[in-house]
Design a protein around this motif. Structure first.
Motif, PDB file in Angstrom:
ATOM      1  N   ARG A 288     -44.682 -58.980  16.545  1.00 28.00           N
ATOM      2  CA  ARG A 288     -45.770 -58.250  17.527  1.00 28.00           C
ATOM      3  C   ARG A 288     -46.785 -59.017  17.795  1.00 28.00           C
ATOM      4  NH1 ARG A 288     -41.561 -56.552  18.221  1.00 28.00           N
ATOM      5  NH2 ARG A 288     -40.715 -54.387  18.041  1.00 28.00           N
ATOM      6  N   PRO A 289     -47.029 -59.254  19.155  1.00 27.40           N
ATOM      7  CA  PRO A 289     -46.255 -58.973  20.223  1.00 27.40           C
ATOM      8  C   PRO A 289     -45.092 -59.745  20.210  1.00 27.40           C
ATOM      9  CG  PRO A 289     -47.883 -60.626  20.781  1.00 27.40           C
ATOM     10  CD  PRO A 289     -48.274 -60.156  19.256  1.00 27.40           C
ATOM     11  N   GLY A 290     -44.028 -59.344  21.008  1.00 27.33           N
ATOM     12  CA  GLY A 290     -42.710 -60.004  20.957  1.00 27.33           C
ATOM     13  C   GLY A 290     -42.953 -61.249  21.618  1.00 27.33           C
ATOM     14  N   LEU A 291     -42.394 -62.507  21.309  1.00 26.51           N
ATOM     15  CA  LEU A 291     -42.626 -63.887  22.033  1.00 26.51           C
ATOM     16  C   LEU A 291     -41.876 -63.810  23.186  1.00 26.51           C
ATOM     17  CD1 LEU A 291     -43.801 -66.313  21.198  1.00 26.51           C
ATOM     18  CD2 LEU A 291     -41.475 -67.350  20.384  1.00 26.51           C
ATOM     19  N   THR A 292     -42.419 -64.384  24.335  1.00 27.37           N
ATOM     20  CA  THR A 292     -42.142 -64.591  25.582  1.00 27.37           C
ATOM     21  C   THR A 292     -41.530 -66.057  25.241  1.00 27.37           C
ATOM     22  OG1 THR A 292     -43.272 -63.513  26.885  1.00 27.37           O
ATOM     23  CG2 THR A 292     -42.477 -65.385  27.815  1.00 27.37           C
ATOM     24  N   THR A 293     -40.217 -66.515  25.779  1.00 24.37           N
ATOM     25  CA  THR A 293     -39.685 -67.899  25.303  1.00 24.37           C
ATOM     26  C   THR A 293     -38.404 -68.174  26.385  1.00 24.37           C
ATOM     27  OG1 THR A 293     -38.662 -69.024  23.602  1.00 24.37           O
ATOM     28  CG2 THR A 293     -37.958 -66.732  23.756  1.00 24.37           C
ATOM     29  N   VAL A 294     -37.811 -69.125  26.182  1.00 26.22           N
ATOM     30  CA  VAL A 294     -36.458 -69.569  26.863  1.00 26.22           C
ATOM     31  C   VAL A 294     -35.378 -69.457  25.870  1.00 26.22           C
ATOM     32  CG1 VAL A 294     -35.656 -71.242  28.170  1.00 26.22           C
ATOM     33  CG2 VAL A 294     -37.964 -70.613  28.695  1.00 26.22           C
ATOM     34  N   ARG A 295     -34.470 -68.841  26.255  1.00 24.99           N
ATOM     35  CA  ARG A 295     -33.235 -68.772  25.551  1.00 24.99           C
ATOM     36  C   ARG A 295     -32.245 -69.921  26.130  1.00 24.99           C
ATOM     37  NH1 ARG A 295     -30.826 -63.435  26.356  1.00 24.99           N
ATOM     38  NH2 ARG A 295     -32.313 -62.544  24.753  1.00 24.99           N
ATOM     39  N   GLN A 296     -31.991 -70.598  24.868  1.00 28.20           N
ATOM     40  CA  GLN A 296     -30.881 -71.724  25.037  1.00 28.20           C
ATOM     41  C   GLN A 296     -29.739 -71.522  24.464  1.00 28.20           C
ATOM     42  OE1 GLN A 296     -31.536 -75.680  24.265  1.00 28.20           O
ATOM     43  NE2 GLN A 296     -32.984 -75.283  22.688  1.00 28.20           N
ATOM     44  N   PRO A 297     -28.655 -71.864  24.661  1.00 24.02           N
ATOM     45  CA  PRO A 297     -27.362 -71.382  23.913  1.00 24.02           C
ATOM     46  C   PRO A 297     -26.997 -72.670  22.960  1.00 24.02           C
ATOM     47  CG  PRO A 297     -26.903 -72.256  25.951  1.00 24.02           C
ATOM     48  CD  PRO A 297     -28.183 -72.323  26.071  1.00 24.02           C
ATOM     49  N   VAL A 298     -27.822 -72.351  21.991  1.00 25.56           N
ATOM     50  CA  VAL A 298     -27.765 -73.516  20.928  1.00 25.56           C
ATOM     51  C   VAL A 298     -26.311 -73.629  20.245  1.00 25.56           C
ATOM     52  CG1 VAL A 298     -28.689 -74.371  18.534  1.00 25.56           C
ATOM     53  CG2 VAL A 298     -30.153 -73.324  20.424  1.00 25.56           C
ATOM     54  N   ARG A 299     -25.904 -72.259  19.776  1.00 25.96           N
ATOM     55  CA  ARG A 299     -24.527 -71.993  19.100  1.00 25.96           C
ATOM     56  C   ARG A 299     -23.487 -72.778  19.903  1.00 25.96           C
ATOM     57  NH1 ARG A 299     -23.007 -67.367  15.184  1.00 25.96           N
ATOM     58  NH2 ARG A 299     -25.158 -67.536  14.674  1.00 25.96           N
ATOM     59  N   GLU A 300     -23.580 -72.245  21.225  1.00 23.96           N
ATOM     60  CA  GLU A 300     -22.670 -72.743  22.257  1.00 23.96           C
ATOM     61  C   GLU A 300     -22.611 -74.294  22.421  1.00 23.96           C
ATOM     62  OE1 GLU A 300     -21.219 -72.034  27.036  1.00 23.96           O
ATOM     63  OE2 GLU A 300     -22.978 -70.805  25.986  1.00 23.96           O
ATOM     64  N   LEU A 301     -23.728 -74.792  22.473  1.00 22.39           N
ATOM     65  CA  LEU A 301     -23.922 -76.163  22.346  1.00 22.39           C
ATOM     66  C   LEU A 301     -22.929 -77.034  21.351  1.00 22.39           C
ATOM     67  CD1 LEU A 301     -27.680 -76.889  23.248  1.00 22.39           C
ATOM     68  CD2 LEU A 301     -25.736 -77.873  24.666  1.00 22.39           C
ATOM     69  N   GLY A 302     -23.143 -76.394  20.260  1.00 20.60           N
ATOM     70  CA  GLY A 302     -22.276 -76.949  19.183  1.00 20.60           C
ATOM     71  C   GLY A 302     -20.862 -76.824  19.224  1.00 20.60           C
ATOM     72  N   ALA A 303     -20.332 -75.659  19.772  1.00 16.46           N
ATOM     73  CA  ALA A 303     -19.195 -75.338  20.171  1.00 16.46           C
ATOM     74  C   ALA A 303     -18.533 -76.274  21.134  1.00 16.46           C
ATOM     75  CB  ALA A 303     -18.930 -73.957  20.509  1.00 16.46           C
ATOM     76  N   VAL A 304     -19.285 -76.550  22.265  1.00 14.68           N
ATOM     77  CA  VAL A 304     -18.943 -77.422  23.419  1.00 14.68           C
ATOM     78  C   VAL A 304     -18.520 -78.778  22.863  1.00 14.68           C
ATOM     79  CG1 VAL A 304     -19.479 -78.366  25.519  1.00 14.68           C
ATOM     80  CG2 VAL A 304     -19.664 -75.901  25.065  1.00 14.68           C
ATOM     81  N   ALA A 305     -19.472 -79.205  22.109  1.00 21.34           N
ATOM     82  CA  ALA A 305     -19.302 -80.521  21.498  1.00 21.34           C
ATOM     83  C   ALA A 305     -18.180 -80.579  20.421  1.00 21.34           C
ATOM     84  CB  ALA A 305     -20.510 -80.831  20.665  1.00 21.34           C
ATOM     85  N   GLU A 328     -32.172 -69.225  29.866  1.00 21.19           N
ATOM     86  CA  GLU A 328     -32.761 -68.091  30.339  1.00 21.19           C
ATOM     87  C   GLU A 328     -34.310 -67.695  29.915  1.00 21.19           C
ATOM     88  OE1 GLU A 328     -31.313 -63.400  30.503  1.00 21.19           O
ATOM     89  OE2 GLU A 328     -30.534 -64.911  29.148  1.00 21.19           O
ATOM     90  N   LEU A 329     -35.052 -67.445  30.717  1.00 19.97           N
ATOM     91  CA  LEU A 329     -36.534 -67.036  30.518  1.00 19.97           C
ATOM     92  C   LEU A 329     -36.345 -65.585  30.144  1.00 19.97           C
ATOM     93  CD1 LEU A 329     -39.494 -67.432  30.719  1.00 19.97           C
ATOM     94  CD2 LEU A 329     -39.559 -66.654  32.972  1.00 19.97           C
ATOM     95  N   VAL A 330     -37.039 -65.405  28.992  1.00 21.47           N
ATOM     96  CA  VAL A 330     -37.117 -64.113  28.414  1.00 21.47           C
ATOM     97  C   VAL A 330     -38.539 -63.679  28.165  1.00 21.47           C
ATOM     98  CG1 VAL A 330     -36.297 -62.642  26.234  1.00 21.47           C
ATOM     99  CG2 VAL A 330     -35.038 -64.523  27.050  1.00 21.47           C
ATOM    100  N   VAL A 331     -38.571 -62.422  28.852  1.00 20.18           N
ATOM    101  CA  VAL A 331     -40.255 -62.332  28.972  1.00 20.18           C
ATOM    102  C   VAL A 331     -40.460 -61.106  27.703  1.00 20.18           C
ATOM    103  CG1 VAL A 331     -42.194 -61.200  30.470  1.00 20.18           C
ATOM    104  CG2 VAL A 331     -40.467 -63.050  31.428  1.00 20.18           C
ATOM    105  N   ARG A 332     -41.396 -61.140  26.936  1.00 16.48           N
ATOM    106  CA  ARG A 332     -41.878 -60.106  26.231  1.00 16.48           C
ATOM    107  C   ARG A 332     -43.241 -59.864  26.511  1.00 16.48           C
ATOM    108  NH1 ARG A 332     -37.811 -62.947  22.603  1.00 16.48           N
ATOM    109  NH2 ARG A 332     -35.928 -61.754  22.666  1.00 16.48           N
ATOM    110  N   ALA A 333     -44.092 -59.791  25.180  1.00 14.84           N
ATOM    111  CA  ALA A 333     -45.502 -59.639  25.390  1.00 14.84           C
ATOM    112  C   ALA A 333     -46.414 -60.420  25.032  1.00 14.84           C
ATOM    113  CB  ALA A 333     -45.869 -58.199  24.765  1.00 14.84           C
TER     114      ALA A 333
END
Length: 359
Positions: A288-305, A328-333
């Motif tokens: 708190r406050p929730g973190l505004t950040t960018v979500r990247q598909p880290v687990r998917e990167l490993g799976a694709v590799a 993906e942009l993730v907007v919090r507070a």
């Protein structure tokens, strides 16, 4: 000992030329490369020195037939601390298991000659995935090219070597624009663009957002990407050594550590200093406050590799263009947006990046 046939440089190194150079039998070379503990350390070192000198990498198919084992893939990571590496490893290992592959993990931290360590790993597996560019210098790439399938994850693409990564520049620009739209005027980019290609791209987006508004961005705060470095940046803000009304951090570890230290010192986040990050680790939605950040598909990167290595070992052709996954942009507070109502998921404010080409 019987004389073994040698190979000329034009035809490439073979197990015979390695044995000849090391002065041992091909059986001894085979035992060393399989990791058998029956060879003395002195003899093993002679074999490994010969492997390095000749840039020898056994063909995956031939090795599999020789030792009668299932497909084995190597994964090279800098370390395992922090959520990013563990997520990548989970994605890679889970998909590899589904495809019937085993995984050999190598950590580069503390190794003096990373290139040599990667080449030696390649002698024990059928294919290799490497995170970043540091473990895949051009000389190593040349040694492996055409002999072992290689995938670079979140690194600089190299000719003839597949690469997979996440989009960085456009989403970093959108994130920075969002912070600037809150009226913040003294933004600092926290992270070293020279540390990794994906961080460099995030800084490019940071600069582009300022340029679009006719602003001159401050120089980046060049730190590593660990919690301790985030706390250190917060200490510099508290002491007046740095001045900022917003921190755009290269990853969530930096952001969460800086935010917590500022709050512990009585500073209001985002009132005094807005803080945003990158990755969207699980903790980002519970602080708190929730973190505004960018979500990247880290687990998917490993799976694709893991999938790409399996396809290549099975005879598939390499992809000529880098494979880029959307972020993906993730907007919090923590950026200054209103706090969501209790019980709601703040990610409903998310804005996906522009679709990227999956080559």
């Amino acid at each position: 000992m019987a004389t073994v046939p040698s190979s000329s440089p034009s035809t490439g190194a073979t197990i015979y030329s390695v044995a000849e150079r090391a002065g041992v039998s091909i059986a001894t070379v085979s035992r060393v490369l399989q990791g058998a503990g029956t060879v003395s350390s002195k003899t093993s070192q002679k074999v490994l020195d010969a492997v390095d000198a000749l840039n020898y990498v056994p063909l995956g198919a031939a090795r599999s037939l020789a030792v009668r084992h299932h497909e084995a893939h190597g994964l090279v990571l800098p370390e395992l601390s922090g959520p990013y590496y563990s997520e990548l490893l989970i994605g890679f290992e889970s998909r590899a298991a589904e495809l019937g592959q085993s995984v050999t993990l190598m950590l580069t931290e503390g190794k003096g000659d990373i290139g040599r360590a990667v080449r030696q790993l390649a002698t024990r597996v059928d294919a290799v995935a490497v995170l970043g560019s540091a473990a895949m210098p051009p000389a190593v790439a040349r040694a492996l090219h055409g002999q072992k399938p290689v995938v670079i994850i979140a690194g600089t693409p190299q000719d003839g070597i597949e690469s997979v990564g996440a989009e960085n520049a456009a989403s970093a620009e959108r994130l920075t624009q969002h912070v600037l739209a809150h009226g913040r005027t003294r933004l600092l980019f926290v992270g070293d663009p020279a540390g990794a290609p994906d961080i460099a791209d995030r800084h490019v987006g940071f600069v582009a957002a300022h340029t679009a508004r006719g602003l001159v961005p401050a120089a980046p705060v060049r730190v590593a990407f660990r919690e301790a470095d985030g706390r250190a940046v917060a200490e510099q803000l508290l002491s007046g050594e740095l001045e900022a009304d917003a921190l755009v951090c290269a990853n969530d570890e930096l952001a969460l550590a800086a935010m917590t230290r500022l709050q512990d010192a009585g500073r209001d986040v985002p009132g005094d200093v807005a803080v945003v990050g990158w990755d969207d680790v699980m903790t980002a939605r519970y602080v708190r406050p929730g973190l505004t950040t960018v979500r990247q598909p880290v687990r998917e990167l490993g799976a694709v590799a893991a999938e790409r290595l399996h396809d290549r070992v099975a005879g598939g052709a390499p992809r000529l263009e880098p494979q880029v996954l959307a972020t993906e942009l993730v907007v919090r507070a923590s950026c200054g947006c209103p706090r969501p109502w209790p019980g709601t998921d703040p990610t409903h404010l998310s804005h996906p990046t522009h679709p990227t080409t999956d080559a």
